[in-house]
Design a protein around this motif. Structure first.
Motif, short mmCIF file in Angstrom:
data_model
loop_
_atom_site.label_atom_id
_atom_site.label_comp_id
_atom_site.label_asym_id
_atom_site.label_seq_id
_atom_site.Cartn_x
_atom_site.Cartn_y
_atom_site.Cartn_z
N ASP A 343 -8.50 -0.60 1.50
CA ASP A 343 -9.67 0.06 2.09
C ASP A 343 -9.23 1.34 2.81
OD1 ASP A 343 -8.59 -0.68 4.56
OD2 ASP A 343 -9.79 -2.52 4.65
N GLU A 344 -10.15 2.04 3.39
CA GLU A 344 -9.86 3.35 3.99
C GLU A 344 -8.91 3.24 5.17
OE1 GLU A 344 -9.84 7.33 4.00
OE2 GLU A 344 -10.86 6.03 2.54
N GLU A 345 -9.11 2.25 5.99
CA GLU A 345 -8.25 2.06 7.16
C GLU A 345 -6.82 1.74 6.74
OE1 GLU A 345 -7.97 -0.65 11.24
OE2 GLU A 345 -9.70 -0.84 9.89
N GLN A 346 -6.68 0.87 5.74
CA GLN A 346 -5.34 0.53 5.26
C GLN A 346 -4.66 1.76 4.64
OE1 GLN A 346 -6.50 -2.62 2.62
NE2 GLN A 346 -5.91 -4.24 4.09
N ARG A 347 -5.45 2.59 3.95
CA ARG A 347 -4.88 3.79 3.33
C ARG A 347 -4.33 4.75 4.40
NH1 ARG A 347 -5.04 6.18 -1.44
NH2 ARG A 347 -6.44 4.56 -2.24
N LYS A 348 -5.07 4.93 5.50
CA LYS A 348 -4.60 5.81 6.57
C LYS A 348 -3.29 5.30 7.17
CE LYS A 348 -9.18 7.51 7.98
NZ LYS A 348 -10.19 7.52 9.08
N ILE A 349 -3.22 3.97 7.35
CA ILE A 349 -1.99 3.39 7.92
C ILE A 349 -0.81 3.59 6.98
CG2 ILE A 349 -0.88 1.23 8.61
CD1 ILE A 349 -3.64 0.27 9.55
N GLU A 351 -0.50 5.97 4.72
CA GLU A 351 -0.16 7.39 4.69
C GLU A 351 0.73 7.74 5.88
OE1 GLU A 351 -0.52 9.58 2.52
OE2 GLU A 351 -2.09 8.85 1.15
#
Length: 377
Positions: A343-349, A351
């Protein structure tokens, strides 16, 4: 005349190994256990055994190749070389080859038709579940075996029927048959046709067994499977095979074990192996995971920085040793789970993680490519 080579389906120049392989194949094909009450199969089985008995013996095979089947059971009659004409030199050569002549190996003496004979063995194939083999179990198996007729007790005679000694063979079960050949007169001992080798003539055959004195009986045996039994193991059950003839010992039952594969565990000896998926974070940071064993889930502390493919061990969580105390070990190979979607939150982490570890990754990549460069310099 029977051709023993054709019976075993081999060439005349077949090696000892070829003969043994052919015998196993043909004996299995016609074995009475696979063809109960099939007289033709029983006849073929006897011929296969006779063919193997002759061709597997170098001396008998040479005799058979020279004179055929007739020469195997013959002994030379007459004294002083009479009846052989001008073949004295030939027979001198033959006596040198076979070590004293045929008479020493193919005796014309009678054989007791009532001599005890051991019963044949029985093979039984038993399939076990994986855990049955590991922990042991008890199984009931059902076999068919030959026993003395329950009606006549093995005599082959109907109750009240008169049994007399065969006058043709004098009760020996065998008669002498004289034949003439180019080498002189041969005396061959053959089975008496009137009594079929029993030495007795039955007035009225038993109605139950048709005069054979034998019958096929269904039996149930209880087999104890020891813990740790392995695939292709053989368990021997003494004295439970086909009943002997004329007081002979019974044969045995050989139980061949076949163990089913397990969906999770792979077994090698007393050790177990499995592949264990763990999360990426547990692999990097370390963590406690539950490892399945044969009996329960066991907590295991994964070390930080564990790489995929690493093999770890749980001592004493394998299979009980078949002969001895204790158990083997359980080994599990680490498989790191890589999520296909985030999900978006996991992607930011992720990155942020990639950015923060870029320096370390570049250092490792540089070292790797330096090694490759050195290969081609």
């Amino acid at each position: 005349m029977r051709d023993f080579y054709k019976i075993l389906e081999i060439d005349r120049d077949a090696s000892s190994s070829d003969i043994k392989k052919a015998y196993r194949k043909m004996a299995k094909k016609y074995h009475p256990d696979l063809h109960p009450d099939d007289e033709e199969a029983e006849k073929n089985f006897k011929e296969v055994n006779l063919a193997y008995e002759v061709l597997s013996d170098d001396q008998k095979r040479k005799t058979y190749d020279l004179y055929g089947e007739e020469g195997l059971n013959n002994s030379f009659s007459g004294g002083g070389g009479s009846g052989f004409g001008g073949f004295g030199d030939i027979f001198d050569d033959i006596f040198d080859i076979f070590g004293g002549g045929f008479g020493s190996n193919y005796s014309s003496g009678s054989v007791n038709p009532k001599a005890p004979k051991q019963g044949a063995n029985i093979r039984y194939d038993l399939q076990l579940e994986f855990r049955e083999a590991v922990f042991g179990t008890e199984k009931k198996i059902h076999i068919r075996r030959q026993e003395n007729c329950s009606s006549c007790g093995g005599t082959g005679a109907q109750e009240g029927s008169h049994v007399e000694r065969c006058e043709t063979c004098g009760g020996s079960g065998q008669v002498r048959k004289r034949t003439q050949s180019a080498f002189g007169q041969f005396v061959q001992v053959v089975t008496c046709e009137d009594c079929h080798g029993t030495g007795e003539i039955i007035e009225e055959a038993c109605h139950h067994c048709k005069g054979t004195g034998r019958e096929m009986v269904n039996r149930t045996l209880e087999i104890k499977i020891p813990p740790g039994i392995y695939d292709q193991a053989v368990i021997s059950v003494g004295g439970e095979g086909h009943e002997g003839v004329y007081g002979g010992q019974p044969g045995d039952v050989y139980v061949y074990i076949h163990v089913k594969e397990d969906e999770i565990f792979h077994r090698e000896g007393s050790d177990l192996y499995l592949r264990m998926p763990i999360s990426y974070t547990d692999a990097v940071l370390g963590g406690t995971v539950k490892i399945p064993t044969l009996e329960k889930l066991v907590d295991y502390d994964i070390p930080p920085g564990t790489e995929g493919g690493r093999v770890l061990r749980l001592e004493g969580q394998g299979v009980p040793h078949l002969r001895g105390k204790g158990r083997g070990d359980l080994y599990f190979t680490v498989d790191i789970i890589i999520p296909k979607e985030v999900d978006e939150e996991q992607r930011k982490i992720l990155e942020l993680l990639r950015e923060s570890s870029k320096g370390q990754e570049e250092k490792e990549h540089k070292g790797f490519f330096e090694k490759i460069k050195n290969l081609f310099d």
